[in-house]
Write an enzyme that holds these catalytic residues in place. Structure first.
Site, PDB file in Angstrom:
ATOM      1  CG  ASP A 177       4.250   4.468   7.177  1.00  0.00           C
ATOM      2  OD1 ASP A 177       3.961   4.186   8.353  1.00  0.00           O
ATOM      3  OD2 ASP A 177       3.520   5.153   6.440  1.00  0.00           O
ATOM      4  CG  ASP A 185      -1.964   2.745   7.753  1.00  0.00           C
ATOM      5  OD1 ASP A 185      -2.093   1.566   7.366  1.00  0.00           O
ATOM      6  OD2 ASP A 185      -2.297   3.139   8.883  1.00  0.00           O
TER       7      ASP A 185
END
Length: 186
Positions: free
Chosen positions: A6, A8
């Site tokens: 991922d 952020d």
């Protein structure tokens, strides 16, 4: 091995708001070097990231590309790279198939690498959505405590994943990389 990250809260700092420009995009200390170490060890790196800020009009695809170019520059300096980035530009109300926890981003990654399955791959995230998407596609779900990770870890204690996947937890991407490359927990 394929390692899916991922963005952020895993690679860059995330306080819950939208990151709307390259100037707002700041790596978590140690994350760039961690990715470079994974690359040096021969692992392929992909990113799967929800980016509804595009649909909300907070930034456009060109700005997102500029953020990813910044990431790429920092990685090249450190000796690493990202092999593929899959992102969902849709608003949650659109109920698309690519927005995590749906598996569409991971399916894009699977197609990009021409893989029959993602079983045996690793997905590192900071939210329940990341972990659910990973489990749906047979990836080993990894939770980091950066970004939303502490809240997610607490939530998992009372509401585990419906899928039978065991979630491994690390303080950050650097500590995951240390454990992974040393063979601990694997």
């Amino acid at each position: 091995m394929l390692i899916i990250l991922d963005r952020d809260g895993v690679i860059n700092q995330y306080e819950g708001g939208y990151i709307c420009s390259p100037d707002d995009w700041h790596p978590i200390p140690g994350s760039i070097k961690a990715i470079a170490r994974l690359c040096s060890a021969g692992h392929r790196i992909a990113i799967a990231t929800n980016q509804s800020g595009i649909a909300r009009g907070y930034y456009d695809r060109d700005t997102l590309d500029a953020m990813h170019r910044k990431l790429g520059r920092l990685l090249r300096i450190a000796g690493g790279h990202i092999d593929f980035i899959a992102y969902c530009p849709h608003h949650p109300d659109e109920h698309c198939a690519c927005r995590k926890p749906e598996p569409g981003l991971l399916q894009q990654i699977q197609r990009h690498f021409n893989l029959k399955t993602l079983a045996g791959s690793v997905m590192v995230g900071d939210s329940r959505k990341d972990l659910e998407a990973a489990a749906k596609k047979g990836c080993q779900p990894i939770l980091v405590r950066t970004g939303n990770g502490l809240d997610t870890e607490q939530e998992l204690q009372t509401r585990p994943l419906a899928e039978s996947a065991q979630v491994l937890v690390y303080n950050n991407l650097r500590s995951f990389t240390d454990a992974f490359l040393s063979g601990r927990d694997w």
